[in-house]
Design a protein around this motif. Sequence first.
Motif, mmCIF file in Angstrom:
data_model
loop_
_atom_site.group_PDB
_atom_site.id
_atom_site.type_symbol
_atom_site.label_atom_id
_atom_site.label_comp_id
_atom_site.label_asym_id
_atom_site.label_seq_id
_atom_site.Cartn_x
_atom_site.Cartn_y
_atom_site.Cartn_z
ATOM 1 N N ARG A 5 0.821 -1.207 0.000
ATOM 2 C CA ARG A 5 0.000 0.000 0.000
ATOM 3 C C ARG A 5 0.852 1.253 0.000
ATOM 4 N N ARG A 6 2.015 1.193 0.685
ATOM 5 C CA ARG A 6 2.864 2.385 0.803
ATOM 6 C C ARG A 6 4.332 2.012 0.643
ATOM 7 N N PHE A 7 5.070 2.928 0.008
ATOM 8 C CA PHE A 7 6.517 2.804 -0.123
ATOM 9 C C PHE A 7 7.121 4.132 0.301
ATOM 10 N N VAL A 8 8.041 4.102 1.250
ATOM 11 C CA VAL A 8 8.649 5.331 1.782
ATOM 12 C C VAL A 8 10.157 5.241 1.593
ATOM 13 N N MET A 9 10.713 6.189 0.847
ATOM 14 C CA MET A 9 12.152 6.229 0.615
ATOM 15 C C MET A 9 12.803 7.266 1.533
ATOM 16 N N ILE A 10 13.920 6.906 2.134
ATOM 17 C CA ILE A 10 14.681 7.830 2.978
ATOM 18 C C ILE A 10 15.666 8.590 2.096
ATOM 19 N N SER A 11 15.489 9.908 1.991
ATOM 20 C CA SER A 11 16.400 10.731 1.203
ATOM 21 C C SER A 11 17.241 11.607 2.138
ATOM 22 N N THR A 12 17.868 12.631 1.589
ATOM 23 C CA THR A 12 18.823 13.431 2.356
ATOM 24 C C THR A 12 18.829 14.876 1.874
ATOM 25 N N ASP A 13 19.259 15.772 2.757
ATOM 26 C CA ASP A 13 19.389 17.169 2.347
ATOM 27 C C ASP A 13 20.517 17.354 1.331
ATOM 28 N N LYS A 14 21.408 16.373 1.212
ATOM 29 C CA LYS A 14 22.489 16.462 0.221
ATOM 30 C C LYS A 14 21.976 16.288 -1.201
ATOM 31 N N ALA A 15 20.694 15.874 -1.334
ATOM 32 C CA ALA A 15 20.081 15.782 -2.664
ATOM 33 C C ALA A 15 19.664 17.148 -3.194
ATOM 34 N N VAL A 16 19.739 18.179 -2.372
ATOM 35 C CA VAL A 16 19.321 19.529 -2.754
ATOM 36 C C VAL A 16 20.521 20.283 -3.319
ATOM 37 N N ASN A 17 20.393 20.774 -4.570
ATOM 38 C CA ASN A 17 21.506 21.459 -5.239
ATOM 39 C C ASN A 17 22.820 20.713 -4.997
ATOM 40 N N PRO A 18 22.880 19.423 -5.351
ATOM 41 C CA PRO A 18 24.020 18.589 -4.958
ATOM 42 C C PRO A 18 25.327 19.038 -5.582
ATOM 43 N N THR A 19 26.397 18.870 -4.817
ATOM 44 C CA THR A 19 27.746 19.153 -5.306
ATOM 45 C C THR A 19 28.589 17.889 -5.311
ATOM 46 N N ASN A 20 27.978 16.748 -5.035
ATOM 47 C CA ASN A 20 28.715 15.489 -4.966
ATOM 48 C C ASN A 20 27.878 14.373 -5.576
ATOM 49 N N VAL A 21 28.531 13.272 -5.880
ATOM 50 C CA VAL A 21 27.869 12.143 -6.526
ATOM 51 C C VAL A 21 26.815 11.538 -5.614
ATOM 52 N N MET A 22 27.143 11.412 -4.331
ATOM 53 C CA MET A 22 26.172 10.818 -3.409
ATOM 54 C C MET A 22 24.875 11.623 -3.393
ATOM 55 N N TYR A 80 22.796 19.594 -10.315
ATOM 56 C CA TYR A 80 24.043 18.990 -9.825
ATOM 57 C C TYR A 80 25.229 19.789 -10.349
ATOM 58 N N SER A 81 26.040 20.296 -9.420
ATOM 59 C CA SER A 81 27.183 21.124 -9.798
ATOM 60 C C SER A 81 28.399 20.657 -9.016
ATOM 61 N N PRO A 82 29.202 19.744 -9.613
ATOM 62 C CA PRO A 82 30.378 19.242 -8.892
ATOM 63 C C PRO A 82 31.324 20.373 -8.524
ATOM 64 N N PRO A 110 36.453 16.218 -0.791
ATOM 65 C CA PRO A 110 35.841 16.175 -2.128
ATOM 66 C C PRO A 110 34.317 16.112 -2.058
ATOM 67 N N GLY A 111 33.667 17.026 -2.790
ATOM 68 C CA GLY A 111 32.209 17.033 -2.858
ATOM 69 C C GLY A 111 31.511 17.671 -1.686
ATOM 70 N N GLU A 112 32.248 18.187 -0.714
ATOM 71 C CA GLU A 112 31.637 18.709 0.521
ATOM 72 C C GLU A 112 31.285 20.184 0.373
ATOM 73 N N LYS A 113 30.115 20.575 0.917
ATOM 74 C CA LYS A 113 29.667 21.969 0.910
ATOM 75 C C LYS A 113 29.830 22.578 2.302
ATOM 76 N N LEU A 114 29.946 23.906 2.341
ATOM 77 C CA LEU A 114 30.015 24.584 3.635
ATOM 78 C C LEU A 114 28.702 24.446 4.401
ATOM 79 N N TYR A 115 27.606 24.449 3.665
ATOM 80 C CA TYR A 115 26.298 24.357 4.325
ATOM 81 C C TYR A 115 25.383 23.505 3.457
ATOM 82 N N GLU A 116 24.444 22.836 4.110
ATOM 83 C CA GLU A 116 23.463 22.021 3.396
ATOM 84 C C GLU A 116 22.154 22.793 3.298
#
Length: 600
Positions: free
Chosen positions: A390-407, A595-597, A530-536
Amino acid sequence: MGKPFLARVGIDMALVLAAWWLAFWLRFNLELLDPYRELALLSAPICFLAFAAGLWLARAYRHVWTFAGLQELRQLVVGVLLGSTLTAASVLMLRLPDFPRSVLVLHPVLALLLLGGARATWRTVAEGRRGNHGGTPVVVVGALQDAAAAVRTLKDSKRWRPVAIASPIDAETGRSLQDVPVKGDIAELADICQLMGATTAIIASPPGSNDRRTALLAAADARITLLTMPRADEWLRSESAEPRKVELEDLLGRVPVSLDVAGLSELFAGQVVLVTGAGGSIGSELCRQIARFGVVRLVCVDASEYAIYQLEQELRQAHPQMHGAYYTANVREFDRLRALCEKHRPAVVFHAAAYKHVPLMEEDNEIEALRTNVAGTLNAAKAAAACGARRFVMISTDKAVNPTNVMGASKRLAELLVQSVAAGEPGTQFVSVRFGNVLGSSGSVVPLFTTQIARGGPLTVTHPDIVRYFMTIPEAAQLVLQAGLMGRSGQIFVLDMGEPVKIVDLARMLIRLSGKTEQDIPITYSGLRPGEKLYEELMANDETTEPTPHAKLRIAKSSGAPPQVENVTRWLAEAGPAPEPQAVRDWLRSYVPEYSPRGS
């Protein structure tokens, strides 16, 4: 019924009768003539029986006088009102000749004064006796409103003796609470402790407040032992309400999450629930929370044999009545996932399996991030739909927002693919939940700092200005459950992460919690990885949010059509075991334009 109980009843009844006699005496100007003396004696048994019944109905005798407080006083008032009502009704029904009705008004007032006074006297004497036995002197930290319950609890303890209060409100200095004076501000905690001869301070301020952080800094500088009152959930797990050591969750935690318990019970009770990544930090906490709601079977899936073994041992002990199924399986293998789903037919699937370590996925492991975070999510969503969940819930992350890394980019693509599957599978509600860092999760900064402190330092922070959002693992899991209950297919939920925290401040707090100072354990800066931002961020540039009935959940709204599932699966199948890293990044950018590496 023991002797103490009978003694309390006897004292109460004697005081009720004394108040009855006193009411007559006051009514007739301190001179009780013989006819009215006989009337008082004649009606006294009526008063006795009526008040015995009233106090019993109000449950006034369930209280221990030593700990009598406002709640006990309220029930005593109810008992006196019931007793006086029964007395008045009986007297009026019997129509006793020349009975002075003003006595029926005077008596309950006098009875309440005598009964309440007896309890107050008893508690005062008991507190005096306990105070004479000493106890460790402590300073309570917090505003009077927050400190009231802590002071009362500490006074009832034989181990502690509150001697002063440090309040963040200047106007409260000089006042007192239960004879405990407010001696100054929290920043003056060291001086207050020295003045009162205390080497221990106990925090009463709510979790996550600035008062706690201020107290931590002041206590660590002066080598004062800092404790806190247990949280409500800890009181439920333990019979003791003794103060305990301050933990990081107490400094960064927030007001407990309000859950729709009835709705969650309806969603889970008697159902089969499957969790991927069940051995991880979030996955295992989801399993603990779900087990509370009476699921008929909890299917736990994880690629790590050791993690799933640990989870099995824990849940078997904590919930022996629950039927659990524990599997070592990889979400990258669709046939295996589908076989498990078809065997157990879960009503709800939580997908927590993912690679999440940013620097590790950024160099030499880019394709692994895609095959687990993208293909694995797609496999889990399709398997859930195939078995009629009936339901499927995926766990995402704030790193998916304007991502600067592959993850982060892989998790954003996973969100989009869940929306694609949702469009073609109307029988299942597909929801994604996006949040930031959780305290103490595997591979996160807190365990790293803890290990570095144990080695004697230094603590390595990548940049002095780097900030992150934090929440506790239980809070994150509970909000995921709530979003899963509320969500409509295709929605992406954003959790209220509160205020971001500087990582260097987090490091300082952990140093102080260890009883050290920055002179003992220095902090060094290693530079952004590598891939790390100052703020999420929790929202992309082209996204807006809509409120939900839950204060800590919002819905992210973005434009653009979801990608074609077939195109994604085809590229992943044809990419081979070791595609060029730049080819992986270019392909990701074609599906995730934001996505902006770093360095590109």
